[in-house]
Scaffold this motif. Structure first.
Motif, PDB file in Angstrom:
ATOM      1  N   LYS A 150       0.873  -1.375   0.030  1.00 20.30           N
ATOM      2  CA  LYS A 150       0.033  -0.114   0.077  1.00 20.30           C
ATOM      3  C   LYS A 150       1.009   1.154   0.040  1.00 20.30           C
ATOM      4  O   LYS A 150       0.610   2.332  -0.696  1.00 20.30           O
ATOM      5  N   ALA A 151       1.792   1.138   0.876  1.00 23.92           N
ATOM      6  CA  ALA A 151       2.827   2.492   0.797  1.00 23.92           C
ATOM      7  C   ALA A 151       3.357   2.658  -0.510  1.00 23.92           C
ATOM      8  O   ALA A 151       3.697   3.968  -0.682  1.00 23.92           O
ATOM      9  N   PHE A 152       3.817   1.841  -1.295  1.00 23.49           N
ATOM     10  CA  PHE A 152       4.332   2.116  -2.614  1.00 23.49           C
ATOM     11  C   PHE A 152       3.386   2.158  -3.683  1.00 23.49           C
ATOM     12  O   PHE A 152       3.936   2.342  -4.942  1.00 23.49           O
ATOM     13  N   ALA A 153       2.190   2.133  -3.336  1.00 24.87           N
ATOM     14  CA  ALA A 153       1.077   2.422  -4.507  1.00 24.87           C
ATOM     15  C   ALA A 153       1.041   3.839  -4.824  1.00 24.87           C
ATOM     16  O   ALA A 153       0.966   4.651  -3.907  1.00 24.87           O
ATOM     17  N   THR A 154       0.973   3.895  -6.202  1.00 27.29           N
ATOM     18  CA  THR A 154       0.853   5.423  -6.732  1.00 27.29           C
ATOM     19  C   THR A 154      -0.067   5.741  -7.787  1.00 27.29           C
ATOM     20  O   THR A 154      -0.461   4.588  -8.432  1.00 27.29           O
ATOM     21  N   CYS A 155      -0.578   6.913  -7.934  1.00 29.01           N
ATOM     22  CA  CYS A 155      -1.487   7.077  -9.014  1.00 29.01           C
ATOM     23  C   CYS A 155      -0.590   8.099 -10.048  1.00 29.01           C
ATOM     24  O   CYS A 155      -0.289   9.041  -9.663  1.00 29.01           O
ATOM     25  N   ASN A 156      -0.309   7.460 -11.358  1.00 30.58           N
ATOM     26  CA  ASN A 156       0.265   7.936 -12.133  1.00 30.58           C
ATOM     27  C   ASN A 156      -0.408   8.378 -13.166  1.00 30.58           C
ATOM     28  O   ASN A 156      -0.699   7.685 -14.068  1.00 30.58           O
ATOM     29  N   LEU A 157      -0.751   9.773 -13.362  1.00 30.64           N
ATOM     30  CA  LEU A 157      -1.670  10.171 -14.455  1.00 30.64           C
ATOM     31  C   LEU A 157      -0.877  10.996 -15.565  1.00 30.64           C
ATOM     32  O   LEU A 157       0.243  11.439 -15.571  1.00 30.64           O
ATOM     33  N   GLN A 158      -1.663  10.809 -16.884  1.00 28.70           N
ATOM     34  CA  GLN A 158      -1.117  11.177 -18.122  1.00 28.70           C
ATOM     35  C   GLN A 158      -2.429  11.610 -19.035  1.00 28.70           C
ATOM     36  O   GLN A 158      -3.048  10.940 -19.138  1.00 28.70           O
ATOM     37  N   GLN A 192      -3.922  16.053  -9.678  1.00 30.13           N
ATOM     38  CA  GLN A 192      -4.630  15.008  -8.922  1.00 30.13           C
ATOM     39  C   GLN A 192      -4.681  15.349  -7.453  1.00 30.13           C
ATOM     40  O   GLN A 192      -4.108  16.087  -6.762  1.00 30.13           O
ATOM     41  N   ASN A 193      -5.697  14.508  -6.884  1.00 27.40           N
ATOM     42  CA  ASN A 193      -5.907  14.535  -5.305  1.00 27.40           C
ATOM     43  C   ASN A 193      -6.123  13.114  -4.733  1.00 27.40           C
ATOM     44  O   ASN A 193      -6.942  12.507  -5.312  1.00 27.40           O
ATOM     45  N   PRO A 194      -5.739  13.125  -3.616  1.00 30.78           N
ATOM     46  CA  PRO A 194      -6.168  11.676  -2.972  1.00 30.78           C
ATOM     47  C   PRO A 194      -7.563  11.398  -2.753  1.00 30.78           C
ATOM     48  O   PRO A 194      -7.815  10.152  -2.566  1.00 30.78           O
ATOM     49  N   ASN A 195      -8.269  12.265  -2.562  1.00 35.87           N
ATOM     50  CA  ASN A 195      -9.662  11.946  -2.367  1.00 35.87           C
ATOM     51  C   ASN A 195     -10.793  13.033  -2.988  1.00 35.87           C
ATOM     52  O   ASN A 195     -10.223  13.742  -3.893  1.00 35.87           O
ATOM     53  N   ALA A 196     -12.064  12.860  -2.836  1.00 35.98           N
ATOM     54  CA  ALA A 196     -13.015  13.439  -3.730  1.00 35.98           C
ATOM     55  C   ALA A 196     -13.137  14.934  -3.074  1.00 35.98           C
ATOM     56  O   ALA A 196     -13.825  15.606  -3.740  1.00 35.98           O
ATOM     57  N   VAL A 197     -12.659  15.390  -2.145  1.00 37.24           N
ATOM     58  CA  VAL A 197     -12.831  16.630  -1.335  1.00 37.24           C
ATOM     59  C   VAL A 197     -11.877  17.420  -2.027  1.00 37.24           C
ATOM     60  O   VAL A 197     -10.512  17.460  -1.572  1.00 37.24           O
ATOM     61  N   ILE A 198     -12.208  18.439  -3.014  1.00 37.60           N
ATOM     62  CA  ILE A 198     -11.187  19.404  -3.705  1.00 37.60           C
ATOM     63  C   ILE A 198     -11.775  20.725  -3.623  1.00 37.60           C
ATOM     64  O   ILE A 198     -12.847  21.281  -4.002  1.00 37.60           O
ATOM     65  N   ASP A 199     -11.006  21.491  -2.726  1.00 39.38           N
ATOM     66  CA  ASP A 199     -11.595  22.806  -2.384  1.00 39.38           C
ATOM     67  C   ASP A 199     -11.288  23.959  -3.193  1.00 39.38           C
ATOM     68  O   ASP A 199      -9.957  24.504  -3.268  1.00 39.38           O
ATOM     69  N   PHE A 200     -11.840  24.136  -4.482  1.00 42.76           N
ATOM     70  CA  PHE A 200     -11.668  24.942  -5.474  1.00 42.76           C
ATOM     71  C   PHE A 200     -11.316  26.482  -5.099  1.00 42.76           C
ATOM     72  O   PHE A 200     -10.496  27.049  -5.355  1.00 42.76           O
ATOM     73  N   THR A 249      -1.952  18.134  -6.156  1.00 37.80           N
ATOM     74  CA  THR A 249      -0.710  18.237  -6.646  1.00 37.80           C
ATOM     75  C   THR A 249      -0.792  18.408  -8.247  1.00 37.80           C
ATOM     76  O   THR A 249      -1.623  17.752  -8.985  1.00 37.80           O
ATOM     77  N   GLU A 250       0.158  19.368  -8.682  1.00 33.30           N
ATOM     78  CA  GLU A 250       0.207  19.618 -10.083  1.00 33.30           C
ATOM     79  C   GLU A 250       0.817  18.304 -10.689  1.00 33.30           C
ATOM     80  O   GLU A 250       2.308  18.220 -10.547  1.00 33.30           O
ATOM     81  N   VAL A 251       0.266  17.694 -11.766  1.00 37.16           N
ATOM     82  CA  VAL A 251       0.926  16.462 -12.455  1.00 37.16           C
ATOM     83  C   VAL A 251       1.682  16.831 -13.640  1.00 37.16           C
ATOM     84  O   VAL A 251       3.082  16.575 -13.714  1.00 37.16           O
ATOM     85  N   SER A 252       1.179  17.673 -14.573  1.00 37.68           N
ATOM     86  CA  SER A 252       1.626  18.260 -15.637  1.00 37.68           C
ATOM     87  C   SER A 252       1.039  19.322 -16.585  1.00 37.68           C
ATOM     88  O   SER A 252      -0.085  19.625 -15.969  1.00 37.68           O
TER      89      SER A 252
END
Length: 221
Positions: A20-28, A174-182, A190-193
């Motif tokens: 779990k610790a090394f699980a990542t969300c890698n977006l493109q 990207q964000n780890p959860n559904a709560v996004i405070d615009f 986190t800005e991915v690209s």
């Protein structure tokens, strides 16, 4: 003996949490050309609007899920119906006078023209309808996304250039959860690209009369 027990517990904990610790969300972003072309009919631009849908995908090649959204620099601060302006693409001869200062106005929407949902930078976005997304993307999943380029009815000068261009910046977060405070620029996001997009508006179907050599000036009827 106690030292051995402690070492065993440490190893056991590492074995339990490491997947779990090394699980990542890698977006493109995929399937999105850096140059987008919009064809405009010079004979009808004053009476007919042009709307083009640009499709692409967001891919998660990582091993965990997350939430994502995309913003786009729409050129205005906190204004939903702000017009962007494309400039003439190439320098024109002196014959055209002030034509080089002429522009084509357009808008970029995230959902529909009727909804007035212009994609905004994170600084300007106040709610989810101001961006692309937001939604959850699972590990290994590919989701379809799109945005709309809209050229409204507008009056152009008698002399029209064949091409106009403008650029925007699309940014993927990207964000780890559904709560996004615009409203507060989402401190947990986190800005991915980011990538530059160039819009080219090509004006077609107008009559041209060439006087003299083909390299001479063009007189438009």
């Amino acid at each position: 003996m106690s030292r051995i027990v402690i070492q065993f517990c440490v190893i056991l904990c590492m074995l339990l949490i490491s997947p779990k610790a090394f699980a990542t969300c890698n977006l493109q972003i995929a399937g999105l050309a850096t140059t987008q072309t919009v064809q405009i009919d010079a004979d009808t631009i004053g009476a007919t609007a042009v709307t083009v849908t640009v499709n692409f995908t967001v891919q998660n090649t990582g091993s965990s899920s997350c939430y994502y959204f995309l913003t786009m620099d729409e050129g205005g601060v906190g204004v939903h119906e702000y017009n962007r302006y494309a400039n003439i693409a190439h320098a024109l001869p002196d014959l055209y006078g002030q034509a080089n200062s002429d522009l084509i106005s357009y808008q970029v929407y995230s959902q529909s023209v009727a909804a007035n949902n212009i994609v905004k930078t994170l600084d300007d976005a106040q709610a989810a309808q101001n961006v692309l997304g937001s939604q959850q993307i699972l590990a290994g999943q590919t989701l379809n996304e799109s945005f709309i380029v809209h050229v409204p009815n507008q009056n152009l000068p008698d002399i029209i250039a064949e091409g106009y261009t403008d650029g925007v910046i699309m940014t993927l977060y990207q964000n780890p959860n559904a709560v996004i405070d615009f409203a507060n620029d989402c401190a947990t996001c986190t800005e991915v690209s980011s990538r530059n997009l160039q819009f080219e508006f090509q004006v077609t179907d107008f009559a041209t009369l060439v006087i003299g050599d083909l390299n001479d000036f063009l007189y438009r009827l």
